[in-house]
Write a protein that holds these residues in place. Structure first.
Motif, short mmCIF file in Angstrom:
data_model
loop_
_atom_site.label_atom_id
_atom_site.label_comp_id
_atom_site.label_asym_id
_atom_site.label_seq_id
_atom_site.Cartn_x
_atom_site.Cartn_y
_atom_site.Cartn_z
N GLU A 1 0.84 -1.20 0.00
CA GLU A 1 0.00 0.00 0.00
C GLU A 1 0.88 1.25 0.00
OE1 GLU A 1 -2.22 -0.94 3.43
OE2 GLU A 1 -3.08 -2.67 2.39
N LYS B 1 3.38 6.50 -1.91
CA LYS B 1 2.29 5.91 -2.70
C LYS B 1 1.90 6.90 -3.78
CE LYS B 1 -1.31 7.79 0.13
NZ LYS B 1 -2.51 7.64 0.89
N HIS C 1 -4.48 5.58 3.21
CA HIS C 1 -3.50 4.76 2.49
C HIS C 1 -3.94 3.31 2.37
CE1 HIS C 1 -1.53 2.61 5.77
NE2 HIS C 1 -1.50 3.73 6.47
N ARG C 2 -4.74 2.84 3.30
CA ARG C 2 -5.21 1.46 3.18
C ARG C 2 -6.10 1.32 1.96
NH1 ARG C 2 -2.60 -1.77 6.57
NH2 ARG C 2 -2.36 -0.87 8.64
N TYR D 1 -4.67 1.92 -2.82
CA TYR D 1 -4.34 1.02 -3.90
C TYR D 1 -5.59 0.47 -4.55
CZ TYR D 1 -3.11 -3.15 -6.40
OH TYR D 1 -3.01 -4.10 -7.36
N ASP E 1 -8.40 -5.57 2.80
CA ASP E 1 -7.49 -5.28 1.70
C ASP E 1 -6.77 -6.52 1.20
OD1 ASP E 1 -6.29 -1.88 2.07
OD2 ASP E 1 -8.10 -2.74 1.24
#
Ligand code: ADP
Ligand code: MG
Length: 378
Positions: free
Chosen positions: A31, A74, A144-145, A148, A356
């Motif tokens: 991630e 990221k 951020h989790r 993606y 995730d």
């Protein structure tokens, strides 16, 4: 500076793009891409990488994340936009980007032009943005989790949209002519017309009403239901030529809830025509009126997405659909948690992790085949 600053494409060096691409690659498994891993994928010395990432963060193409156990980068939607635009520019599909013409719930639409000055519409898919906005600034870990899978789902939406549009255009259904796609971006014919939602009065609304109902039935005969067949996704020109847009949510008429989706599409039209044009008709199509003549739903799954992996794809598309629902619910729930229970971070963070890992990697291979097909000239 607009949201999509294309000029920056010309300022970015090949090393900048190398680092952006390296982050994208790293995000397949992380991630947040750890700095040393990034340096090694990009194949630049640690120091060299640092200088570049600092600039990219400044331009909001990358985001820097620092937690207790990790530190890294990221991709932002901005960074993803530039990777896609770069690829489409290299392929001579796009030369310049003009005005934004639409902001959907989950997309941005721009007018773009190729080198000859011919104009197209560029649709950038932004899945999860609505939820993202709600969550913004609230909790870093949520951002951020989710990031993606948002990029990933946006790419999937673009692939679906392009595949449906191409199949429908090939069979003569009135949709924009698709030009190309890359990552979460689709380039298509710029429709000459206005969305029906902006039309205040209409001569002989009955003829347009009939035409639209016929289009719903025709789509059904191809094996498909639009699922968002409403005044926002119907374009009409001065000469009353109709074009249907916006397809990522389409389903097969074999879908378990097909009749419900079909009736809802029909009802959108009856309701809109009654309210806006004071037009009512006793005639409207029923799901039982649909006679399947083609299997576009199956054909698209076979050739439009990935050859020979029909079942896998169907499964993936189903997963995609249920994942969208799950994501929505989840974000809602997490949102509640944030406002009602500020201390419950660990608990919800664990949930996030679980979700995730279970959803982040599905169908990666299928997609990658297609994605690389579209990215040869990167
Ligand atoms: P969303 O999924 O966000 O609703 P749409 O594909 O419906 O995105 O596009 C949003 C708006 O952008 C449309 O209502 C329309 O006004 C405009 N638009 C989209 N595609 C085109 C196109 N090919 N030509 C002209 N305008 C378009
Ligand atoms: Mg729309």
């Amino acid at each position: 500076m607009g949201k999509l600053n294309v000029a920056i494409l010309r300022y970015l060096s090949s090393e900048d793009f190398r680092v952006l691409t390296a982050v994208e690659m790293g995000m397949k498994n992380h991630e947040v891409v750890p700095t040393p891993l990034l340096a090694s994928i990009a194949n630049l010395k640690h120091g060299g990488c640092h200088k570049i990432t600092r600039e990219l963060v400044k331009h909001k193409l990358l985001a820097y994340e620092k937690g207790k156990a990790y530190e890294g980068y990221k991709l932002t939607f901005g960074g993803y936009d530039y990777l896609a635009l770069k690829a489409l520019t290299n392929r001579n599909i796009i030369h310049s980007v003009g005005n934004q013409i639409g902001v959907g719930k989950e997309s941005d639409i721009y007018i773009v032009a190729n080198e000859d000055g011919k104009q197209f519409a560029l649709k950038l898919h932004r899945l999860g943005r609505t939820s993202f906005r709600k969550l913004k600034e609230k909790r870093d870990y949520l951002k951020h989790r989710k990031n993606y899978s948002w990029l990933y789902l946006s790419r999937l939406a673009a692939i679906k949209e392009f595949a449906y549009m191409k199949a429908l255009h090939d069979i003569g259904y009135p949709v924009p002519k698709p030009a190309d796609f890359n990552r979460h971006c689709v380039v298509m014919e710029l429709v000459n017309g206005t969305p029906l939602c902006q039309v205040q009065s209409l001569d002989e609304p009955g003829s347009i009403y009939n035409e639209l109902m016929e289009l719903i039935v025709q789509l059904g005969s191809y094996g498909l239901i639009h699922c968002d067949f409403n005044e926002f996704n119907i374009m009409i020109s001065d000469t009353r030529k109709i074009t249907i847009i916006d397809f990522p949510q389409m389903v097969s008429i074999s879908h378990i809830n097909a009749q419900w989706y079909f009736d809802r599409d029909v009802q959108c039209i009856t309701t809109f025509f009654r309210r806006r044009f004071d037009y009512e008709s006793e005639l409207y199509p029923k799901f039982s009126d649909v006679k399947r003549l083609h299997n576009l739903d199956v054909d698209i799954a076979v050739s439009g997405f990935s050859k020979g992996q029909k079942d896998e794809l169907h499964e993936s598309v189903d997963q995609f659909e249920s994942l969208c629902e799950i994501e929505e619910n989840e974000v809602e729930n997490n949102n509640d948690e944030i406002s009602s229970d500020e201390d419950n971070v660990e608990h919800s963070s664990d949930n996030e992790e679980h979700t995730d890992t279970s959803t982040g990697n599905y169908m990666d291979e299928n997609l990658d085949q297609l994605a690389t097909k579209g990215e040869n000239s990167d």
